[in-house]
Design a protein around this motif. Structure first.
Motif, short mmCIF file in Angstrom:
data_model
loop_
_atom_site.label_atom_id
_atom_site.label_comp_id
_atom_site.label_asym_id
_atom_site.label_seq_id
_atom_site.Cartn_x
_atom_site.Cartn_y
_atom_site.Cartn_z
N ALA A 1 0.83 -1.21 0.00
CA ALA A 1 0.00 0.00 0.00
C ALA A 1 0.87 1.25 0.00
CB ALA A 1 -0.93 -0.01 1.21
N TYR A 2 1.99 1.21 0.73
CA TYR A 2 2.86 2.39 0.79
C TYR A 2 3.50 2.66 -0.57
CZ TYR A 2 6.48 5.68 1.95
OH TYR A 2 7.27 6.81 1.97
N ALA A 3 3.97 1.62 -1.26
CA ALA A 3 4.61 1.82 -2.56
C ALA A 3 3.63 2.47 -3.54
CB ALA A 3 5.11 0.48 -3.11
N GLY B 1 7.88 24.62 -1.78
CA GLY B 1 8.00 24.76 -3.22
C GLY B 1 7.50 23.55 -3.98
N LYS B 2 7.48 23.68 -5.30
CA LYS B 2 7.01 22.61 -6.18
C LYS B 2 8.05 21.51 -6.28
CE LYS B 2 4.35 25.98 -8.85
NZ LYS B 2 4.16 26.65 -10.15
N LYS B 3 7.59 20.28 -6.49
CA LYS B 3 8.51 19.15 -6.51
C LYS B 3 9.54 19.27 -7.62
CE LYS B 3 5.23 15.78 -4.57
NZ LYS B 3 3.90 16.31 -4.95
N HIS B 4 9.12 19.79 -8.78
CA HIS B 4 10.06 19.86 -9.90
C HIS B 4 11.08 20.97 -9.74
CE1 HIS B 4 7.00 22.79 -11.26
NE2 HIS B 4 8.01 23.38 -11.89
N GLU B 5 10.93 21.80 -8.70
CA GLU B 5 11.88 22.88 -8.47
C GLU B 5 12.86 22.57 -7.34
OE1 GLU B 5 9.31 26.20 -7.77
OE2 GLU B 5 8.92 26.55 -9.91
N ARG B 6 12.83 21.35 -6.82
CA ARG B 6 13.75 20.96 -5.75
C ARG B 6 14.13 19.49 -5.93
NH1 ARG B 6 10.18 18.59 -1.91
NH2 ARG B 6 8.00 19.21 -2.24
N PRO B 7 15.24 19.07 -5.35
CA PRO B 7 15.66 17.67 -5.50
C PRO B 7 14.65 16.72 -4.85
CG PRO B 7 17.47 19.04 -4.72
CD PRO B 7 16.24 19.88 -4.62
N ILE B 8 14.42 15.60 -5.52
CA ILE B 8 13.56 14.54 -5.00
C ILE B 8 14.37 13.24 -5.00
CG2 ILE B 8 11.48 13.16 -5.36
CD1 ILE B 8 10.82 15.95 -4.50
N ALA B 9 14.56 12.67 -3.84
CA ALA B 9 15.28 11.40 -3.72
C ALA B 9 14.62 10.57 -2.63
CB ALA B 9 16.75 11.65 -3.38
N LEU B 10 14.67 9.26 -2.79
CA LEU B 10 14.10 8.36 -1.79
C LEU B 10 15.08 8.13 -0.65
CD1 LEU B 10 12.41 5.61 -4.03
CD2 LEU B 10 11.43 7.75 -3.16
N ASP B 11 14.55 8.06 0.56
CA ASP B 11 15.36 7.63 1.69
C ASP B 11 15.67 6.14 1.52
OD1 ASP B 11 15.31 10.13 2.76
OD2 ASP B 11 14.27 9.58 4.61
N GLN C 1 13.59 3.21 -0.59
CA GLN C 1 14.15 2.50 -1.73
C GLN C 1 13.98 1.00 -1.57
OE1 GLN C 1 15.55 4.21 -4.46
NE2 GLN C 1 15.27 2.19 -5.37
N VAL C 2 14.15 0.51 -0.35
CA VAL C 2 13.96 -0.92 -0.08
C VAL C 2 12.52 -1.33 -0.41
CG1 VAL C 2 13.85 -2.65 1.76
CG2 VAL C 2 15.79 -1.08 1.65
#
Length: 248
Positions: free
Chosen positions: A60-62, A141-151, A155-156
């Motif tokens: 459900a989280y994914a 701010g908007k997501k496309h204007e800042r870095p987006i990375a998974l913890d 990722q697991v």
């Protein structure tokens, strides 16, 4: 009249996320008095909630993570007591709205969600102090204007449930369409139709998360332009149909 320690104790209970009603019942102080003290006293620091850790329902989280990266946002309560997770779902896809609410309820620390109707879409909403822990991509701010990375823990989960993640991203910012072309066969022009999936997002980081997940499950893709990913190979479309399918 109440002394300063009594006032601070009542405000400290409010700062923990308690409602004015519950604090009033516990202390015997009226809600109006507590509200007035919030304005008169120097604000007390909010108590940070404990980190709830990774969610138990990883599937459900994914899926919810995919929806959040596409059409979700987190906003703070005006009094700083918690956060609202909102995911916008178009009215055209009632099944998607149901799926979003089911996933959000499974992940929500409170187990409660509700819907807010707007013109052309529904916001599925849940309130909790823990949403910034569960979606650390939250920020100004908007997501496309800042870095987006998974913890690392996210990722697991994504690597364990890539199809749920892909499905969430397609349901938020993707579609399945039918293209057509014509060919001359035996002197006659014939029309051929073929399905294709598209994913569109202005964040290069989110696009990369999507294509990384496609690579993991063996789906071929092409970058149509800076913001668009196309999936058109017959075998890859068949995989997408088996695990994702069109919106509904």
């Amino acid at each position: 009249m109440y002394d300063l320690s009594t006032r601070k104790r009542a405000l400290a209970l409010v700062a923990q996320g308690r409602s004015l009603n519950s604090v009033s019942r516990e202390t015997g102080i009226s809600r109006a008095a507590i509200r007035s003290w919030q304005d008169r006293l120097e604000p007390l620091p909010r108590m940070a909630p404990p980190d709830p850790g990774p969610p138990a329902d990883e599937r459900a989280y994914a899926y919810l993570l995919g929806l959040y990266l596409g059409d979700g946002c987190i906003s703070g309560h005006p009094r700083g007591t918690g956060y609202y997770l909102r995911i916008a779902c178009a009215d055209s896809w009632p099944g998607l709205i149901d799926a979003c609410e089911t996933a959000m309820r499974a992940i929500s620390p409170t187990g409660r969600t509700y819907r807010v109707q707007a013109q052309g879409y529904v916001s599925v909403v849940s309130y909790s102090r823990h949403w910034p822990y569960l979606f650390p991509q939250h920020g100004p701010g908007k997501k496309h204007e800042r870095p987006i990375a998974l913890d690392p823990w996210q990722q697991v989960i994504v690597e364990a449930h890539p199809w749920e993640f892909i499905r969430g991203l397609i349901h938020s910012d993707g579609c399945r369409i039918t293209n057509w072309t014509t060919r001359i066969v035996g002197g006659e022009r014939k029309r051929y139709e073929y399905p294709r999936y598209f994913f569109t997002n202005r964040s290069a980081d989110i696009v990369r998360l999507f294509t990384n997940a496609l690579d993991q499950v063996g789906v071929g893709w092409k970058q149509a332009n800076a913001f668009n990913i196309s999936i058109a190979r017959k075998a890859s479309v068949a995989l997408m149909d088996a695990h994702v399918g069109p919106k509904y």
